[in-house]
Design a protein around this motif. Structure first.
Motif, PDB file in Angstrom:
ATOM      1  N   UNK A 157      13.522  24.946  46.723  1.00  0.00           N
ATOM      2  CA  UNK A 157      14.343  26.152  46.863  1.00  0.00           C
ATOM      3  C   UNK A 157      15.517  25.873  47.788  1.00  0.00           C
ATOM      4  N   UNK A 158      16.719  26.062  47.295  1.00  0.00           N
ATOM      5  CA  UNK A 158      17.903  26.044  48.152  1.00  0.00           C
ATOM      6  C   UNK A 158      18.130  27.455  48.668  1.00  0.00           C
ATOM      7  N   UNK A 159      18.152  27.595  49.988  1.00  0.00           N
ATOM      8  CA  UNK A 159      18.449  28.888  50.598  1.00  0.00           C
ATOM      9  C   UNK A 159      19.910  28.816  51.025  1.00  0.00           C
ATOM     10  N   UNK A 160      20.753  29.475  50.262  1.00  0.00           N
ATOM     11  CA  UNK A 160      22.195  29.369  50.472  1.00  0.00           C
ATOM     12  C   UNK A 160      22.836  30.682  50.065  1.00  0.00           C
ATOM     13  N   UNK A 161      24.104  30.809  50.362  1.00  0.00           N
ATOM     14  CA  UNK A 161      24.783  32.101  50.250  1.00  0.00           C
ATOM     15  C   UNK A 161      24.916  32.587  48.812  1.00  0.00           C
ATOM     16  N   UNK A 162      25.005  33.906  48.668  1.00  0.00           N
ATOM     17  CA  UNK A 162      25.401  34.526  47.432  1.00  0.00           C
ATOM     18  C   UNK A 162      26.892  34.808  47.460  1.00  0.00           C
ATOM     19  N   UNK A 163      27.599  34.405  46.399  1.00  0.00           N
ATOM     20  CA  UNK A 163      29.056  34.550  46.355  1.00  0.00           C
ATOM     21  C   UNK A 163      29.447  35.920  45.813  1.00  0.00           C
ATOM     22  N   UNK A 164      30.361  36.582  46.519  1.00  0.00           N
ATOM     23  CA  UNK A 164      30.762  37.959  46.197  1.00  0.00           C
ATOM     24  C   UNK A 164      32.201  37.974  45.697  1.00  0.00           C
ATOM     25  N   UNK A 165      32.450  38.750  44.655  1.00  0.00           N
ATOM     26  CA  UNK A 165      33.808  38.887  44.132  1.00  0.00           C
ATOM     27  C   UNK A 165      33.799  39.585  42.792  1.00  0.00           C
ATOM     28  N   UNK A 166      34.956  39.653  42.147  1.00  0.00           N
ATOM     29  CA  UNK A 166      35.071  40.293  40.844  1.00  0.00           C
ATOM     30  C   UNK A 166      34.142  39.624  39.839  1.00  0.00           C
ATOM     31  N   UNK A 167      33.411  40.443  39.098  1.00  0.00           N
ATOM     32  CA  UNK A 167      32.499  39.925  38.095  1.00  0.00           C
ATOM     33  C   UNK A 167      31.150  39.511  38.631  1.00  0.00           C
ATOM     34  N   UNK A 168      30.943  39.630  39.943  1.00  0.00           N
ATOM     35  CA  UNK A 168      29.672  39.258  40.560  1.00  0.00           C
ATOM     36  C   UNK A 168      28.869  40.515  40.884  1.00  0.00           C
ATOM     37  N   UNK A 169      27.541  40.407  40.825  1.00  0.00           N
ATOM     38  CA  UNK A 169      26.673  41.506  41.229  1.00  0.00           C
ATOM     39  C   UNK A 169      26.333  41.452  42.714  1.00  0.00           C
ATOM     40  N   UNK A 170      26.381  40.259  43.307  1.00  0.00           N
ATOM     41  CA  UNK A 170      25.965  40.081  44.700  1.00  0.00           C
ATOM     42  C   UNK A 170      26.764  40.974  45.635  1.00  0.00           C
ATOM     43  N   UNK A 171      26.105  41.413  46.710  1.00  0.00           N
ATOM     44  CA  UNK A 171      26.785  42.211  47.719  1.00  0.00           C
ATOM     45  C   UNK A 171      26.280  41.796  49.098  1.00  0.00           C
ATOM     46  N   UNK A 172      26.760  42.450  50.129  1.00  0.00           N
ATOM     47  CA  UNK A 172      26.431  42.092  51.512  1.00  0.00           C
ATOM     48  C   UNK A 172      25.165  42.761  52.032  1.00  0.00           C
TER      49      UNK A 172
END
Length: 352
Positions: free
Chosen positions: A239-254
């Protein structure tokens, strides 16, 4: 049992982001990580490349899990000592020059001195350069203004500065009353913080894990090969524990944990990814599934290196990645909860 300690987590995250560690210049932070592992009382080994692999023996010592996060960050190196006494730069890691324009920085000389500076366009003054707003932000125009009385290459070299010296960017850490964490290098020191906190929890609460689990603190991820070697042969899941990228077209949030289904390397292991989703649903962990088109991780690097493992990726959602990064304590909390749920769960082929 308290899975997430907000105060300790934020304090540790600040400590890590305050420690300069551009890829290739990570000795100091890896010594810091080793001292933390010593304090926790967990055994570890150091790889030839400087990474640390801490191991917690589990009930099943034949099939292992591995979690990884990286301490190395974006940065730069001195490409040229200019005749003006200023410095031309070479990037370390993938960012854009506009993301560091105007940032304070530190030049780390080979003789161990730290000299301050500012990253600027050569043509910064609007009173002199009428075209400064339209010139490209690139290696031809971006330079470091050294905070010393220097007007020539000879003056700068007399300070001990030379081609190949590393340059770190100021982190500007801030934890707001509204729960936001603002800092450079949340990628991936937020995840590293959570792994250390998880190790503390396991040791302090005498938690027996179902499988022997390795905590791989890597130090070369930003340049593509942090966790692609020294993976224990018994490892089944990575498992890589790394950031979720946020921007247009992405579902990820803060505010939630981001689970990656696919990045530039291709899809992550389907069944393992679905297990993470099931764990989140079963434990009321707020999450988002996402695809990152311009992204790679230590888990995908391990797959390219030929390791026969199931691989997956999740982590806190990070706004403005590789630039002016920000996340929220809620995202850290949900990521910590998913980490705990995962390491205490059965493997997908051993579920009842």
């Amino acid at each position: 049992m308290q899975i997430f300690n907000e105060k300790e987590t934020i304090q540790l995250l600040e400590t890590l982001t305050n420690t300069p560690s551009p890829s290739g210049y990570t000795t100091k932070i890896m010594k810091l990580m080793a001292s933390m592992l010593d304090d926790i009382g967990v055994s570890y080994v150091q790889t030839n490349k400087g990474a640390l692999i801490a191991t917690v023996k589990g009930k099943n010592d034949d099939r292992h899990r591995l979690l990884t996060a990286h301490t190395d960050t974006l940065g730069a190196m001195v490409k040229e000592v200019k005749s003006s006494g200023r410095l031309a730069l070479s990037m370390v890691g993938g960012f854009r020059w506009n993301a560091v324009e105007g940032e304070y920085c530190t030049i780390h000389t080979a003789r161990g001195e730290a000299i301050r500076g500012t990253i600027l366009m050569h043509e910064t003054s609007v009173h002199v350069y009428s075209e400064m707003g339209t010139l490209p932000r690139d290696e031809k125009h971006i330079e470091v203004r050294v905070d010393a009385k220097t007007t020539s290459a000879e003056d700068t070299r007399a300070l001990g500065i030379e081609v190949g010296d590393f340059i770190s960017f100021d982190n500007r850490f801030e934890f707001t009353e509204s729960g936001f964490v603002k800092s450079r290098h949340l990628d991936d020191k937020a995840s590293t913080t959570l792994l250390i906190q998880l190790l503390k929890l396991i040791k302090n609460e005498s938690i027996e894990l179902p499988y022997t689990t390795h905590f791989y603190i890597s130090n070369n991820e930003e340049i593509g090969y942090g966790g692609n070697a020294s993976v224990p042969e018994q490892t089944v899941e990575y498992i890589a524990v790394d950031m979720g990228a946020i921007g247009d077209g992405q579902q990820s949030d803060e505010y939630t944990v981001s689970i990656c289904a696919k990045d530039s390397s291709g899809p992550y292991h389907y069944e393992l990814t679905r297990q993470l989703v099931a764990l989140a649903n079963a434990n009321n962990i707020e999450y988002k599934l996402d695809i990152y088109p311009h992204y790679g991780s230590d888990a995908s690097a391990a797959i390219r290196a030929g390791f026969d493992v199931r691989h997956a990726l999740f982590g806190a959602g990070i706004e403005s990645s590789h630039a002016f990064e920000r996340t929220h304590v809620d995202s850290l909390r949900h990521t910590a909860a998913l980490l705990y749920a995962y390491v205490t769960s059965p493997m997908i082929d051993e579920e009842d």
